[in-house]
Enzyme design. Structure first.
Site, mmCIF file in Angstrom:
data_model
loop_
_atom_site.group_PDB
_atom_site.id
_atom_site.type_symbol
_atom_site.label_atom_id
_atom_site.label_comp_id
_atom_site.label_asym_id
_atom_site.label_seq_id
_atom_site.Cartn_x
_atom_site.Cartn_y
_atom_site.Cartn_z
ATOM 1 N N ARG A 5 21.922 15.263 -8.264
ATOM 2 C CA ARG A 5 21.480 13.865 -8.265
ATOM 3 C C ARG A 5 21.339 13.372 -9.700
ATOM 4 O O ARG A 5 20.483 13.842 -10.443
ATOM 5 C CB ARG A 5 20.151 13.716 -7.525
ATOM 6 C CG ARG A 5 20.170 14.158 -6.071
ATOM 7 C CD ARG A 5 21.035 13.249 -5.218
ATOM 8 N NE ARG A 5 20.522 11.904 -5.141
ATOM 9 C CZ ARG A 5 19.760 11.467 -4.130
ATOM 10 N NH1 ARG A 5 19.428 12.288 -3.140
ATOM 11 N NH2 ARG A 5 19.355 10.216 -4.097
ATOM 12 N N PRO A 41 0.831 -1.214 0.000
ATOM 13 C CA PRO A 41 0.000 0.000 0.000
ATOM 14 C C PRO A 41 0.863 1.260 0.000
ATOM 15 O O PRO A 41 1.847 1.349 0.731
ATOM 16 C CB PRO A 41 -0.800 -0.132 1.302
ATOM 17 C CG PRO A 41 -0.825 -1.602 1.581
ATOM 18 C CD PRO A 41 0.498 -2.111 1.107
ATOM 19 N N GLU A 42 0.487 2.207 -0.849
ATOM 20 C CA GLU A 42 1.216 3.466 -0.941
ATOM 21 C C GLU A 42 0.386 4.565 -0.269
ATOM 22 O O GLU A 42 -0.637 4.290 0.360
ATOM 23 C CB GLU A 42 1.500 3.784 -2.409
ATOM 24 C CG GLU A 42 2.311 2.693 -3.111
ATOM 25 C CD GLU A 42 2.588 2.994 -4.570
ATOM 26 O OE1 GLU A 42 2.715 4.191 -4.931
ATOM 27 O OE2 GLU A 42 2.684 2.043 -5.370
ATOM 28 N N ARG A 99 1.884 -12.272 4.146
ATOM 29 C CA ARG A 99 3.337 -12.473 4.092
ATOM 30 C C ARG A 99 4.060 -12.090 5.382
ATOM 31 O O ARG A 99 5.273 -12.207 5.472
ATOM 32 C CB ARG A 99 3.924 -11.707 2.901
ATOM 33 C CG ARG A 99 3.373 -12.205 1.561
ATOM 34 C CD ARG A 99 4.069 -11.559 0.384
ATOM 35 N NE ARG A 99 5.475 -11.925 0.313
ATOM 36 C CZ ARG A 99 6.327 -11.465 -0.611
ATOM 37 N NH1 ARG A 99 5.891 -10.610 -1.530
ATOM 38 N NH2 ARG A 99 7.586 -11.834 -0.604
ATOM 39 N N HIS A 154 -4.921 -15.908 8.115
ATOM 40 C CA HIS A 154 -3.766 -15.009 8.095
ATOM 41 C C HIS A 154 -3.910 -13.824 9.068
ATOM 42 O O HIS A 154 -3.201 -12.823 8.914
ATOM 43 C CB HIS A 154 -3.484 -14.480 6.688
ATOM 44 C CG HIS A 154 -3.329 -15.557 5.645
ATOM 45 N ND1 HIS A 154 -2.365 -16.535 5.735
ATOM 46 C CD2 HIS A 154 -4.036 -15.817 4.511
ATOM 47 C CE1 HIS A 154 -2.466 -17.345 4.701
ATOM 48 N NE2 HIS A 154 -3.467 -16.939 3.942
#
Length: 267
Positions: A151, A2-3, A110, A91
């Site tokens: 950069r 998730p962002e 996970r 889970h």
């Protein structure tokens, strides 16, 4: 993983669900999910919730006893409000027991997700170095010019660097660069002020649109009612074979992640 839009969506829903609620307890079913700060000598529960906030991809739940819960969903974590479940969902790694017998289940296939209990003053010890919030006023041309000076890394990599911009991940980096018409391999420091301004504006637009659509559900992300987000239906470049203009989409690897871009639109 998730962002920012997904985490913000969950935070917004938690604020509605947890307003004026008390956490009675926290049950943990996986040894690596819960981390207790060494200064906590006894359980912080029961405790009333006094505020919630997001920092990058982290959810912070502040309690009345000057303690805070930090939640990181990891790759597959989700928070699901369901009071009808008699046994543990598959889970399930932890469960928040709320007042009025309500429950918030932390489900994580996970097991990379984490829940931290710590005194509020110790929050910095549990968060990584995080850059500017992209939806804040601090994410502006001056900040980005300074951050990108010298950069040479590709701009796609820079967008995903949490030390520079907090909360962006692979899906939204792809979408932002396509809409801003910037090639993902462009050296970051070579972008002009005009293109950086377009990048900033596009970033805010894409993130706000995604939050409005409750995030992107491509794999495991779900809202707290276990429903999917809808922004996957509005993606323009990520996992596409052609862009909205009909040009073939090219797929490359950058920093171990898949990058989708249009060689014609993003010269």
């Amino acid at each position: 993983m998730p962002e920012l839009p997904e985490v913000q969506t969950i935070l917004n829903e938690l604020e509605n669900e947890l307003k004026d609620k008390q956490i009675e307890g926290l049950d943990c079913y996986h040894s690596h999910t819960l981390l207790w700060d060494k200064e906590l000598t006894s359980t912080p529960f029961p405790a009333k919730i006094i505020g919630l906030e997001r920092r990058g991809k982290f959810i912070l739940i502040h309690l009345t006893n000057e303690n805070t819960i930090i939640i990181h969903l990891g790759m597959t974590g989700k928070l699901v409000r369901d009071n009808t479940i008699a046994n543990h969902p598959e889970h399930e790694r932890a469960c928040f027991r709320l007042s009025e017998k309500e429950k918030i289940h932390f489900i994580d296939i996970r097991t990379f997700g984490k829940i931290v209990l710590c005194p509020t003053k110790n929050i910095p010890a549990y968060l990584p170095e995080l850059g500017v919030e992209p939806l804040s006023e601090d994410f502006n041309l001056s900040y980005l010019q300074k951050a990108l000076k010298g950069r040479k890394a590709p701009i796609k990599n820079i967008l995903m660097d949490q030390k520079i911009i907090a909360g962006l991940g692979n899906i939204y980096a792809n979408e932002i660069l396509y809409r801003a018409k910037i090639n993902p391999e462009t050296p970051a420091s070579s972008l002009s002020s005009q293109r950086l301004s377009k990048l900033i504006k596009t970033t805010k637009t894409v993130l706000n649109e995604a939050i409005e659509k409750n995030g992107t559900s491509i794999s495991d992300y779900r809202r707290i009612d276990d429903k999917k987000g809808e922004f996957q239906n509005f993606l323009q470049i990520y996992q596409k074979t052609s862009c909205p203009q009909g040009h073939p989409v090219q797929k490359i690897k950058q920093g171990g992640r898949s990058t989708y871009f249009c060689p014609v639109c993003q010269k």
